[in-house]
Write an enzyme that holds these catalytic residues in place. Structure first.
Site, PDB file in Angstrom:
ATOM      1  CB  SER A  72      29.369  42.855 -29.469  1.00  0.00           C
ATOM      2  OG  SER A  72      30.761  42.648 -29.314  1.00  0.00           O
ATOM      3  CG  HIS A 102      30.289  46.712 -31.700  1.00  0.00           C
ATOM      4  ND1 HIS A 102      30.393  48.077 -31.881  1.00  0.00           N
ATOM      5  CD2 HIS A 102      31.075  46.421 -30.636  1.00  0.00           C
ATOM      6  CE1 HIS A 102      31.195  48.586 -30.962  1.00  0.00           C
ATOM      7  NE2 HIS A 102      31.632  47.595 -30.192  1.00  0.00           N
ATOM      8  CG  ASP A 159      33.944  44.915 -29.019  1.00  0.00           C
ATOM      9  OD1 ASP A 159      33.918  46.145 -28.949  1.00  0.00           O
ATOM     10  OD2 ASP A 159      32.960  44.194 -28.789  1.00  0.00           O
ATOM     11  CG  MET A 192      39.499  44.263 -26.947  1.00  0.00           C
ATOM     12  SD  MET A 192      38.834  43.159 -25.717  1.00  0.00           S
ATOM     13  CE  MET A 192      37.116  43.655 -25.724  1.00  0.00           C
ATOM     14  CG  HIS A 239      34.835  49.722 -29.792  1.00  0.00           C
ATOM     15  ND1 HIS A 239      34.192  49.274 -28.663  1.00  0.00           N
ATOM     16  CD2 HIS A 239      35.590  50.774 -29.384  1.00  0.00           C
ATOM     17  CE1 HIS A 239      34.541  50.012 -27.623  1.00  0.00           C
ATOM     18  NE2 HIS A 239      35.403  50.922 -28.034  1.00  0.00           N
ATOM     19  CG  MET A 291      38.187  49.141 -26.936  1.00  0.00           C
ATOM     20  SD  MET A 291      37.217  47.753 -26.299  1.00  0.00           S
ATOM     21  CE  MET A 291      36.758  46.959 -27.816  1.00  0.00           C
ATOM     22  CG  MET A 337      33.156  52.807 -23.971  1.00  0.00           C
ATOM     23  SD  MET A 337      32.666  51.440 -25.055  1.00  0.00           S
ATOM     24  CE  MET A 337      32.819  50.020 -23.964  1.00  0.00           C
ATOM     25  CG  ASP A 391      30.197  48.571 -26.669  1.00  0.00           C
ATOM     26  OD1 ASP A 391      29.773  47.460 -26.319  1.00  0.00           O
ATOM     27  OD2 ASP A 391      31.292  48.734 -27.242  1.00  0.00           O
TER      28      ASP A 391
HETATM   29  C1  DX5 Z   1      33.536  45.767 -24.171  1.00  0.00           C
HETATM   30  C2  DX5 Z   1      33.162  45.782 -25.653  1.00  0.00           C
HETATM   31  C3  DX5 Z   1      31.752  45.459 -25.927  1.00  0.00           C
HETATM   32  C4  DX5 Z   1      31.332  44.070 -25.554  1.00  0.00           C
HETATM   33  C5  DX5 Z   1      29.926  44.171 -25.046  1.00  0.00           C
HETATM   34  O1  DX5 Z   1      34.888  46.017 -24.054  1.00  0.00           O
HETATM   35  O2  DX5 Z   1      33.445  47.066 -26.195  1.00  0.00           O
HETATM   36  O3  DX5 Z   1      31.408  45.715 -27.297  1.00  0.00           O
HETATM   37  O4  DX5 Z   1      31.361  43.153 -26.607  1.00  0.00           O
HETATM   38  O5  DX5 Z   1      29.588  42.941 -24.520  1.00  0.00           O
HETATM   39  P1  DX5 Z   1      28.305  42.723 -23.604  1.00  0.00           P
HETATM   40  O6  DX5 Z   1      27.117  43.117 -24.401  1.00  0.00           O
HETATM   41  O7  DX5 Z   1      28.405  41.277 -23.306  1.00  0.00           O
HETATM   42  O8  DX5 Z   1      28.490  43.612 -22.399  1.00  0.00           O
HETATM   43 ZN    ZN Z   2      32.668  47.594 -28.332  1.00  0.00          ZN
END
Ligand code: DX5
Ligand code: ZN
Length: 238
Positions: A6, A31, A33, A35, A65, A67, A136, A174
């Site tokens: 990620s 990956h 993320d 947000m 991903h 969010m 998740m 994840d």
């Molecule tokens: C959390 C994300 C994850 C995050 C995981 O909101 O969706 O993808 O990057 O990070 P680690 O592996 O550090 O928990």
């Molecule tokens: Zn993620």
């Protein structure tokens, strides 16, 4: 087995180089993320950053991903930026089906994510329409959180449904994935592993990816006679 570092845990001052490092270290996917400060209480990066990173890791599959509370306004920008797969959240309710069709129309793979407090049954109506189900294993919004063990029975159920209904969605986890939790998730039926802190935080990214993939492989119940843990007393809704 897919290992997807990620980018959230990479060095943000040099994201292109970090993506290239993941590619040359043998990552299967990257990956990303996204947000929006609304669906989750944090903001990460948007399509312009993904587009800037894309040329540095041309061969990596970009697993985006979302969010985000309004993913409909972001699908095309992320496709243009180089996404190969777009993951939306089942918590969006009535928006989920139109979003799935829109992603398919754009010619990209579709993922559906389920947060820890959400019952995995919420994903059931969509299982024949998706390429990937993301269970998740932390509450989304931040990297570096602790794996929530109560999510394991959801993975087992999602894997059982896949076999019973002869579906072939990937089963991704994840959040809090490290060399211990990857084994537990693989035993429960997961085949796609997102890891931020434990991979980008390692001294050698290549060695960390290789080791995590081996542990996932060694714990694949399809390849060995492994005892699957029971579904007893889940603390979170199944
Ligand atoms: C959390 C994300 C994850 C995050 C995981 O909101 O969706 O993808 O990057 O990070 P680690 O592996 O550090 O928990
Ligand atoms: Zn993620």
């Amino acid at each position: 087995m897919i290992i997807a570092p990620s980018l959230l845990a990479a060095d943000f001052t040099r994201l292109g180089k970090e993506a290239a490092r993941a590619e040359s270290a043998g990552a299967d996917w990257l990956h990303l993320d996204i947000m929006d400060g609304q669906f989750v209480p944090n903001i990460s990066f948007g399509p312009a950053v993904v587009a800037a990173v894309r040329p540095h890791a041309k061969k990596l599959f970009f697993d985006v991903h979302l969010m985000c509370g309004k993913p409909e306004i972001l699908l095309e920008p992320f496709v243009k930026a180089g996404a190969d797969q777009l993951i939306i959240h089942v918590e969006l309710g009535e928006q989920v089906l139109p979003l799935i069709w829109k992603i398919k129309q754009l010619g990209k793979k579709v993922g559906l994510a389920v947060n820890p407090p959400t019952a995995i049954t919420a994903a059931q109506p969509y299982l024949d329409k998706i390429d990937l189900l993301l269970v998740m294993t932390v509450n989304p919004g931040f990297g570096g959180q602790t794996f929530i063990h109560e999510c394991l029975p959801k993975i087992q159920l999602a894997d059982a449904w896949r076999r019973e209904r002869k579906l072939n969605y990937r089963l991704e986890v994840d959040g809090g994935i490290n060399n211990q939790t990857v084994a537990e998730c693989a035993r429960a039926g997961a085949d796609t592993f997102v890891a931020g802190t434990s991979l980008f935080g390692a001294r050698s990214l290549k060695a960390a990816i290789t080791k995590m993939r081996k542990i996932a492989h060694d714990n694949d119940p399809a390849l060995a006679d492994l005892k699957v843990p029971s579904l007893s007393s889940p603390l979170l809704p199944l």
